[in-house]
Design an enzyme around this catalytic site. Structure first.
Site, PDB file in Angstrom:
ATOM      1  N   CYS A   5       0.457  -1.640  -0.047  1.00  0.00           N
ATOM      2  CA  CYS A   5      -0.038  -0.198   0.098  1.00  0.00           C
ATOM      3  C   CYS A   5       0.674   1.127   0.211  1.00  0.00           C
ATOM      4  O   CYS A   5       0.208   2.156  -0.551  1.00  0.00           O
ATOM      5  CB  CYS A   5      -0.868   0.548   0.865  1.00  0.00           C
ATOM      6  SG  CYS A   5      -2.326  -1.622   0.954  1.00  0.00           S
ATOM      7  N   ASN A  33     -10.535  -0.228   0.430  1.00  0.00           N
ATOM      8  CA  ASN A  33      -8.614   0.400   0.088  1.00  0.00           C
ATOM      9  C   ASN A  33      -8.351  -0.330  -0.834  1.00  0.00           C
ATOM     10  O   ASN A  33      -8.330  -1.754  -1.150  1.00  0.00           O
ATOM     11  CB  ASN A  33      -8.221  -0.408   1.741  1.00  0.00           C
ATOM     12  CG  ASN A  33      -6.771  -0.295   1.747  1.00  0.00           C
ATOM     13  OD1 ASN A  33      -5.870  -0.178   0.934  1.00  0.00           O
ATOM     14  ND2 ASN A  33      -6.232  -1.469   2.749  1.00  0.00           N
ATOM     15  N   HIS A  91      -3.308   7.116   3.162  1.00  0.00           N
ATOM     16  CA  HIS A  91      -3.638   5.600   2.206  1.00  0.00           C
ATOM     17  C   HIS A  91      -5.152   5.850   2.997  1.00  0.00           C
ATOM     18  O   HIS A  91      -5.508   5.629   3.743  1.00  0.00           O
ATOM     19  CB  HIS A  91      -2.749   5.072   2.039  1.00  0.00           C
ATOM     20  CG  HIS A  91      -2.930   3.788   3.088  1.00  0.00           C
ATOM     21  ND1 HIS A  91      -3.399   2.720   1.252  1.00  0.00           N
ATOM     22  CD2 HIS A  91      -3.030   2.278   3.553  1.00  0.00           C
ATOM     23  CE1 HIS A  91      -3.913   1.808   1.064  1.00  0.00           C
ATOM     24  NE2 HIS A  91      -3.535   1.619   2.479  1.00  0.00           N
TER      25      HIS A  91
END
Ligand code: ACO
Length: 320
Positions: free
Chosen positions: A111, A277, A247
């Site tokens: 990520c 996500n 993020h």
């Protein structure tokens, strides 16, 4: 020379899946998911694989930046979910775009991938190796998720975001990248593994597994620390920052980061409610949305930050 983002694009997965839809396949509910995560929907990809989403986002970024893909010197694709071991996904994007003058390779930092790729691009620009670089974050996580595991399957979505970065004589760009390999098991997914004709083991594929609370604790500590270190190292005051583009893993992580940084929530745009996500794609998708909504003004200072498997984390400050 310093990096300047001249265009952005994004491509979420094609199918919208609401919390209620997931309640049909695992024991969960909107009442559990939304308050703990901020997620209502996620967009799953049923069409084109990671490289297809990446190429769609990349085309839009080139159009938005007003460049012909033939002007690209380098394509960097941050992904943990390439369709092939080889060729790499960046080469598939190159072919799709007709970016015949670009070198192309993938980069894996989960990520944090887009943040790491952007800083890699900046190093090439500062060194004078390349002038125009396409940086993409793309993941097709729905293919490595265990759809029987309610602890993870409700959190993730698929998508891609891209930015065209160009060498500029003026501007600001600085970044920090960090890693802690000792925490690898906290968030992991086994690749094709296990054996050959000598070991006798049958290769098997893994699914994403995560210790959610460990990731949560790590993120709320490390992300603000890293941003503080970055800004103080550059002598940039927090009041100068227009937006913190973090993020999108959990709304509560972003709220906790804002509290620790003592910055107002208005500076922390979010779209996790709609996309969940999307791993390496969250930051560039959000950046593209802000850009297309006209919320970014040339000269604005932005902080981009990510965290994820590795463990990896990092932040970059740049002038729009
Ligand atoms: N629906 C209903 N119940 C659930 C669900 C679900 N989807 N998932 C877990 N539960 C249950 C558990 O079984 C547990 O029940 P029990 O007490 O009877 O055993 C209870 O809810 C609590 O589970 P926890 O896992 O302790 O829940 P927690 O409050 O920690 O929230 C969450 C979980 C949302 C995952 C949180 O830990 C978190 O957000 N962590 C960070 C995750 C993250 O950011 N990951 C990605 C980062 S890196 C990357 O992007 C790849």
């Amino acid at each position: 020379m310093v990096s300047k983002i001249i265009g952005t694009g994004s491509c979420p997965g094609d199918r919208v899946v609401a919390n209620g839809d997931l309640a049909q396949i695992v024991e969960t509910s909107d009442e559990w998911i939304y308050p703990r995560t901020g997620i209502k929907n996620r967009h799953l990809n049923t069409l084109s694989g990671t490289s297809g989403m990446a190429a769609s986002a990349a085309k839009l970024a080139c159009e938005n930046g007003g460049i012909d893909p033939k002007e690209l010197d380098l394509i960097l694709l941050a992904t943990s979910t390439p369709e092939y071991c080889f060729p790499n996904g960046a080469c598939q994007v190159q072919e799709e775009l007709g970016a015949v003058n670009a070198a192309a390779f993938d980069l894996s930092a989960a990520c944090s991938g887009f943040i790491f790729a952007l800083q890699t691009a900046n190093s090439f620009i500062v060194s004078g190796s390349f002038k125009t670089i396409l940086v993409i974050g793309a993941d097709d996580l729905s293919k490595i998720i265990d759809w029987n595991d309610r602890k993870t399957c409700v959190l993730f979505g698929d998508g891609a975001g891209a930015a065209v970065v160009r060498a500029s004589e003026e501007g600001v760009f600085s970044g920090i990248m960090k890693s802690d390999g000792s925490k690898g098991p906290v968030l992991s997914c086994l690749a094709r593994s296990g054996g050959n004709f000598l070991t006798g083991k049958t290769p098997k594929m893994g699914y994403l597994s995560m210790d959610g609370q460990e990731v949560f604790k790590f993120a709320v500590k490390k992300v603000p620390e890293c941003i503080e270190e970055l800004l103080s190292g550059q002598g940039i005051r927090k009041e100068e920052i227009r937006y913190y583009i973090l993020h999108q893993a959990n709304e509560r992580i972003i709220e906790a980061a804002a509290r620790r940084l003592k910055e107002p929530m208005e500076k922390f745009p979010m779209n996790i409610r709609e996309y969940g996500n999307t791993s390496a794609a969250t930051v560039p998708i959000l950046l593209d949305e802000l850009n297309r909504e006209g919320k970014l003004i040339r000269g604005d200072k932005l902080v981009l930050a990510g965290f994820g498997a590795g463990l990896t984390w990092g932040a970059a400050v740049l002038e729009w």
